[in-house]
Every structure is written in C-alpha cells, then in structure tokens.
Motif scaffolding. Sequence first.
Motif, PDB file in Angstrom:
ATOM      1  N   SER A  32      19.882-107.647   7.317  1.00  0.00           N
ATOM      2  CA  SER A  32      19.650-106.674   6.255  1.00  0.00           C
ATOM      3  C   SER A  32      20.933-106.248   5.559  1.00  0.00           C
ATOM      4  CB  SER A  32      18.946-105.454   6.836  1.00  0.00           C
ATOM      5  OG  SER A  32      19.778-104.907   7.847  1.00  0.00           O
ATOM      6  N   GLY A  33      21.510-107.156   4.845  1.00  0.00           N
ATOM      7  CA  GLY A  33      22.577-106.813   3.915  1.00  0.00           C
ATOM      8  C   GLY A  33      23.830-106.165   4.483  1.00  0.00           C
ATOM      9  N   GLY A  34      23.701-105.187   5.351  1.00  0.00           N
ATOM     10  CA  GLY A  34      24.852-104.477   5.870  1.00  0.00           C
ATOM     11  C   GLY A  34      25.271-103.361   4.936  1.00  0.00           C
ATOM     12  N   PRO A  35      26.373-102.684   5.241  1.00  0.00           N
ATOM     13  CA  PRO A  35      26.786-101.555   4.416  1.00  0.00           C
ATOM     14  C   PRO A  35      27.294-102.019   3.046  1.00  0.00           C
ATOM     15  CG  PRO A  35      28.453-102.045   6.053  1.00  0.00           C
ATOM     16  CD  PRO A  35      27.318-102.959   6.327  1.00  0.00           C
ATOM     17  N   TYR A  36      27.303-101.073   2.107  1.00  0.00           N
ATOM     18  CA  TYR A  36      27.799-101.381   0.772  1.00  0.00           C
ATOM     19  C   TYR A  36      29.294-101.645   0.811  1.00  0.00           C
ATOM     20  CZ  TYR A  36      29.504-100.529  -3.946  1.00  0.00           C
ATOM     21  OH  TYR A  36      30.151-100.647  -5.143  1.00  0.00           O
ATOM     22  N   LEU A  37      29.724-102.725   0.166  1.00  0.00           N
ATOM     23  CA  LEU A  37      31.142-103.005   0.036  1.00  0.00           C
ATOM     24  C   LEU A  37      31.467-103.132  -1.443  1.00  0.00           C
ATOM     25  CD1 LEU A  37      31.608-105.724   2.815  1.00  0.00           C
ATOM     26  CD2 LEU A  37      32.116-103.302   2.971  1.00  0.00           C
ATOM     27  N   GLY A  38      32.595-102.602  -1.830  1.00  0.00           N
ATOM     28  CA  GLY A  38      32.990-102.702  -3.223  1.00  0.00           C
ATOM     29  C   GLY A  38      33.607-101.414  -3.729  1.00  0.00           C
ATOM     30  N   LYS A  39      33.586-101.275  -5.041  1.00  0.00           N
ATOM     31  CA  LYS A  39      34.260-100.136  -5.665  1.00  0.00           C
ATOM     32  C   LYS A  39      33.436 -98.856  -5.473  1.00  0.00           C
ATOM     33  CE  LYS A  39      36.072 -98.973 -10.215  1.00  0.00           C
ATOM     34  NZ  LYS A  39      36.368 -99.575 -11.529  1.00  0.00           N
ATOM     35  N   LEU A  40      34.151 -97.741  -5.285  1.00  0.00           N
ATOM     36  CA  LEU A  40      33.484 -96.446  -5.180  1.00  0.00           C
ATOM     37  C   LEU A  40      33.858 -95.646  -6.417  1.00  0.00           C
ATOM     38  CD1 LEU A  40      34.342 -95.634  -1.469  1.00  0.00           C
ATOM     39  CD2 LEU A  40      32.114 -96.278  -2.369  1.00  0.00           C
ATOM     40  N   SER A  41      32.856 -95.121  -7.104  1.00  0.00           N
ATOM     41  CA  SER A  41      33.197 -94.328  -8.283  1.00  0.00           C
ATOM     42  C   SER A  41      32.835 -92.874  -8.034  1.00  0.00           C
ATOM     43  CB  SER A  41      32.471 -94.863  -9.510  1.00  0.00           C
ATOM     44  OG  SER A  41      31.122 -95.063  -9.201  1.00  0.00           O
ATOM     45  N   GLY A  42      33.699 -91.988  -8.492  1.00  0.00           N
ATOM     46  CA  GLY A  42      33.496 -90.564  -8.296  1.00  0.00           C
ATOM     47  C   GLY A  42      33.739 -90.158  -6.859  1.00  0.00           C
ATOM     48  N   GLY A  43      33.346 -88.945  -6.529  1.00  0.00           N
ATOM     49  CA  GLY A  43      33.508 -88.465  -5.160  1.00  0.00           C
ATOM     50  C   GLY A  43      34.941 -88.101  -4.833  1.00  0.00           C
ATOM     51  N   ARG A  44      35.159 -87.848  -3.579  1.00  0.00           N
ATOM     52  CA  ARG A  44      36.498 -87.491  -3.109  1.00  0.00           C
ATOM     53  C   ARG A  44      36.815 -88.291  -1.867  1.00  0.00           C
ATOM     54  NH1 ARG A  44      37.522 -81.945  -4.564  1.00  0.00           N
ATOM     55  NH2 ARG A  44      35.975 -81.396  -6.125  1.00  0.00           N
ATOM     56  N   ILE A  45      38.132 -88.421  -1.574  1.00  0.00           N
ATOM     57  CA  ILE A  45      38.488 -89.012  -0.288  1.00  0.00           C
ATOM     58  C   ILE A  45      39.403 -88.064   0.464  1.00  0.00           C
ATOM     59  CG2 ILE A  45      38.146 -91.468  -0.707  1.00  0.00           C
ATOM     60  CD1 ILE A  45      41.061 -91.707  -1.401  1.00  0.00           C
ATOM     61  N   ILE A  46      39.287 -88.127   1.777  1.00  0.00           N
ATOM     62  CA  ILE A  46      40.145 -87.306   2.635  1.00  0.00           C
ATOM     63  C   ILE A  46      40.582 -88.172   3.808  1.00  0.00           C
ATOM     64  CG2 ILE A  46      38.096 -86.392   3.823  1.00  0.00           C
ATOM     65  CD1 ILE A  46      39.677 -83.938   4.533  1.00  0.00           C
ATOM     66  N   ASP A  47      41.823 -87.952   4.250  1.00  0.00           N
ATOM     67  CA  ASP A  47      42.343 -88.699   5.392  1.00  0.00           C
ATOM     68  C   ASP A  47      42.267 -87.851   6.647  1.00  0.00           C
ATOM     69  OD1 ASP A  47      43.363 -91.350   4.685  1.00  0.00           O
ATOM     70  OD2 ASP A  47      44.552 -90.259   3.221  1.00  0.00           O
ATOM     71  N   VAL A  48      41.688 -88.400   7.698  1.00  0.00           N
ATOM     72  CA  VAL A  48      41.746 -87.758   9.011  1.00  0.00           C
ATOM     73  C   VAL A  48      42.403 -88.766   9.945  1.00  0.00           C
ATOM     74  CG1 VAL A  48      39.677 -86.421   8.605  1.00  0.00           C
ATOM     75  CG2 VAL A  48      39.490 -88.569   9.775  1.00  0.00           C
ATOM     76  N   SER A  49      42.783 -88.338  11.150  1.00  0.00           N
ATOM     77  CA  SER A  49      43.431 -89.339  11.986  1.00  0.00           C
ATOM     78  C   SER A  49      42.368 -90.290  12.535  1.00  0.00           C
ATOM     79  CB  SER A  49      44.271 -88.708  13.089  1.00  0.00           C
ATOM     80  OG  SER A  49      43.503 -87.892  13.870  1.00  0.00           O
ATOM     81  N   PRO A  50      42.692 -91.603  12.515  1.00  0.00           N
ATOM     82  CA  PRO A  50      41.693 -92.627  12.834  1.00  0.00           C
ATOM     83  C   PRO A  50      41.103 -92.499  14.240  1.00  0.00           C
ATOM     84  CG  PRO A  50      43.857 -93.599  12.439  1.00  0.00           C
ATOM     85  CD  PRO A  50      43.964 -92.171  12.093  1.00  0.00           C
ATOM     86  N   SER A  51      41.860 -91.876  15.160  1.00  0.00           N
ATOM     87  CA  SER A  51      41.337 -91.743  16.516  1.00  0.00           C
ATOM     88  C   SER A  51      40.189 -90.745  16.574  1.00  0.00           C
ATOM     89  CB  SER A  51      42.456 -91.314  17.454  1.00  0.00           C
ATOM     90  OG  SER A  51      43.083 -90.167  16.967  1.00  0.00           O
ATOM     91  N   LYS A  52      40.022 -89.957  15.513  1.00  0.00           N
ATOM     92  CA  LYS A  52      38.948 -88.963  15.516  1.00  0.00           C
ATOM     93  C   LYS A  52      37.695 -89.453  14.815  1.00  0.00           C
ATOM     94  CE  LYS A  52      42.227 -85.336  16.060  1.00  0.00           C
ATOM     95  NZ  LYS A  52      43.212 -84.520  15.385  1.00  0.00           N
TER      96      LYS A  52
END
Lengths: 259, 326
Positions: free
Chosen positions: A143-163
């Motif tokens: 079943s296709g899997g998750p969406y891959l590609g460009k993301l438009s709009g929204g916000r991004i935030i960095d957290v530490s990868p271990s969390k």
Amino acid sequence: MTIQIKDRSMVTPGEVIAEGEYHLGSNVYRQDKKIISQVIGLVTVKDNQISVVSLKGKYLPRVGDLVVGKITDVSLNSWVVDISSPYPGILRPSSSLDRRFDPVKDQTRKIFDVGDVIVAKVFSFDRTRDPTLTLRSDNRSGSGGPYLGKLSGGRIIDVSPSKIPRLIGRRGSMISTIKQYTNSRMIVGQNGRVWFKGNTFEEEYLVLQAIEKIDREAHTRGLTDRVKEFLEDAVKNLKKNSEKTKAEKPKEKKDATKK
Amino acid sequence: MIISVKKMSKDKEEVVLITKDGIRHDGRKKDDLRDISFHVGVLDRADGSALITWGRNKILAAVYGPRELHPKHMALPDRALIRCEYRMATFSVPDRKSPAPKRREREISKILAEALEPSVFNYLYPRSVIDVYINVLQADGGTRCAAIAVASLALADAGIPLKDLVVGCAAGNLYDQAVLDLDDVEDKEGQGDMPLAYLPHIDEIVLLQSDGVFSPDLYKTALDMLIPACKKIYKLQRDALKSKYSQITEEVADAPEKEAKSKEKAKKEPAKPAKDGKKEAKKKADDKKEKPSEKEAKKRKFSKKSDKKTDDEKKSSTKKEKDDKK
C-alpha cells in the motif's frame, strides 16, 4: 555477572553499568569485563543485552529511515539536502522522479529549489560516503507507503533524534493523540525534524507546544498521559476563548508569536 | 580574615604565600580546592554547553557537532576532527587583555584538543568535526584545568559518545611544599605549576605539564594530591550533568500535586506510568464512553496518591543503594 545500575536509571559517560558477559547494545562499550556507558542517558536491559538510550545527540543516517530535509544546494543533476546530521544527504533525479530526467532539457531547480522542505528515505549510507536519499518508497509492502516528496506550507521544528521514538509513541499512540486533538497533519522524520500543518494558528501552536513538551520531558514516565491532559485542557481553553469577544484574540496571537 | 592577610602583605610589599602551619594566602590548606560548581546546558544555540565557576574563575564552553567540516581538506577519513578554541575575554583579567589571540591561547587551544581527544569515540563520526569553543569570562589561575573540565562536560551535554569525562586540576610548588589548585597569585609568585588532566574511571592521564622546579619527591606528593582531587571534581561534574535532567523529572512529578491542590475538582486521570499500550487504549475508550462519576474520581485521586508514595519509596531505596555502593 552483576548489573550495578538499575534498569531505566540515568547514567553519565564513563559510568560502569555492569560487569560480566553481557551483549553490547547501543551507546555502551566494554573495557576488560566492565560495561560502561558512552553517553548521558537511560539504561535499558533486555535479554542479556545492555544499552543506553541517549538523551541528546546528532542523527546518524540509517538505510530506510524517513527523514525531513531542507534543500541547501542545487547542481545540474543533484540536490544537497540538510538532514540535520553530520553528513549532507544527496538526492538525484534519477532515483526520485517517476519520469526520465535529461540534464540538458530538464532543470533540477524547477523541481526542488534551495529552501524547499522534502520528506525522503535514506537509500544508502556507509559513513565513507555521504548518504543518498530517494523519493521512491519500495512498494513491496503493497500500500504505497508514506508520502515522499516536497512539503508545502506548515512549519518544521528540530528535536533531538533520540527522542523521536518517544514522540511517535507505542505504535504511534503519541502522534495520533496530537493529531486527534489538534486536527493537524504531522510528518516525523527519524532525523529529529518534524513537519506539521494545522488548520488554524492556535492549533498549530498547540502542536508546537506539545512537541516541545515531549522533547523536554522525554526521559520521564507517564508522558503520553500528561501530553493528553495538556492537549485536553488547551483545546477546552481554545473553545472558551473563541466564544469570548473577538477583541481579545489579536492580543493572544501577539503573545504566541513572541514565544 | 582573608582581607587582613592581604593588607598585611601589602604593607610588607610581599605576599606571604604559605605560613609555617601550611595555611595559604587565601586561608586554604595545602590540599584544599577552591569552591567549584558546574552548570550544564546554559546555551540554547549550541549542541552542548556548560559553565564552570571555580574560585574566581568563570569559564563558558560550547560544543557544536559532530557537523560537516569546512574546509573539506582538513577532514580525517577515519575519525572526527576535534577543534578547540580557547579565548580569554578582554575583561577577564585586571588589565584589559588585547582581544587578539596570543601565543598562550593558541597553546592552550592545542593542548585542550589533545587532552579531550582520547576521551571521545571519534571514529564514530569520520570526516566530520566537533568544535569546542571555550571562553574565559573571568580568570584567576588554573584556567586550563577548569577549561578541560567544562569542555568535557559540554561534550557530554552534546550527547557525543565519550569514554569518560575529563577532569583537570593543577598542583604547585610553594617554597618546596606541594600545594593543590594554585590561584593567580600563587601561580605567579610560586616556584612551580603542574596542570594535570585525568580520566577517573579509566585511570588514564591525558595531560601533564609542568612549569618551574619540582624535585622527584615533590613531584610524587603533588601527583598523590592531584588524583584524589580530580575524583572529587569528577563527582561534581557527574552530579551537574544528571541534575539537568533530574530537575525536569522533579518538576514533572511536582506539577500534578500542585494542580490537584489548586483545582478541587478531580477531573484528571491518574498519572500512572504507562506499562502497556493496549491497557492504555482501553482506558481511553472507557473514558470516552462514560464520564467518571465523582465517586470514581475520588477513588482515582486516592490511588494516585498511593502510587506516588510507592514511587517515592522506590526513589529513596535506589538512593540508599547508590550510597552504599559509593
């Protein structure tokens, strides 16, 4: 064969966790017969294997990981992607587009430009070379899997990868809680970058607060319940406020942006 | 007390570094350290950071990385490069220090990088760089040892895999007497200074310099003082590192109690540690179906309290065990 430190307690680098024939997990090393922690983190003992879950640290790419990245450079036949790791991700059109890519006719910049945010999968990585990314999800699962590609709009935030495991929760429980309460979309990269987009500013801000709360309190117990509680209260407050006079709304917005 | 000693020394125009009883000019004994305290995670933008207050020394360390290395030709194919920059602020010393890096700063930058390297698992991040920036805000002797201790703590705060924390401490020679932890006056007027950096768990010395005169006997007594002193400082380092996270844990544990007191209505669910995902899901489903009556809520509140008690007991018991081990 003695474990000197209890399961789920905190250790610092150089602290002896156990002595004897145990299997080495992540973030530990062996000296003589002692098993010693490499990082500040929480001890986990599982089937004779001792590892430490780090509380901070940089992302090391692993093949198959879903990552959220920012395009930092565009060349004739590749993109350089910042995946908040010590190594930049390389994305090539040949491994990401469904159609043929001709470097003479087609322009990479028209597909992704500097500053664009993408979700991709780590295709290969072995530390001697920079990780390559792909936008094709292997359809073996069907079943296709998750969406891959460009993301438009929204916000991004960095957290530490271990969390990130904490943010996702057991079988995605934490993430679905946040999505449910805030009616927003979220994509969590294994590299510690989270993209989210809500319908209203207030809801989007709630997601941000929830993520920050998880990042801060990841090492404590009963986090899922606390986040749920927090979101429940916040959503109630939102409803109350929306019923109140409109004059108060712009003030709140200002406060929120300051934070 | 200390002030009077200083005044006397000014009148005589020479500092009494050490009395016959072995009391030093600031009132310390031979093997006394100055007061040391660490704060971890003081900077938001750096990957890891720490601040040390060691007597009148104040030093800030920030760690970035492992990250991409520029210029690329400096990259090592098999391990991470550790770059260290030690700088003194213009206001760190009584007379204004010129902001340009001097020979001494370059030397200390180099020896710090070399002292930190054996403690880092640098082969885990080939071709990358770990940058360590050290800023001396206030200097009063022994800054290189203090700098090593904070830098190592900042590395640990950044989550970089380490063999052990590095501890630094200095010993000195005052009129053929070995003393611990020289301050600025003793460093300048004394006969010798011997900084040491040490990995306590692995029992490895990563830096040993010596400036001035040390007889073989003096050298040994100085070393014998330094190792236990380093272990003392090591304990402080570890506590500081843990306290960054244990503070949050305590806050989280305290918060529900306060809320419970302020809100008389017991609406909330008990903050039980989630042991099983399925159980949790069931609980949620139950909650949605029927809102808990007041009686139930009360019961829950009660169980919550009892849970906490047991938690506290657990905590205290683990503490006791730890103490026993020590």
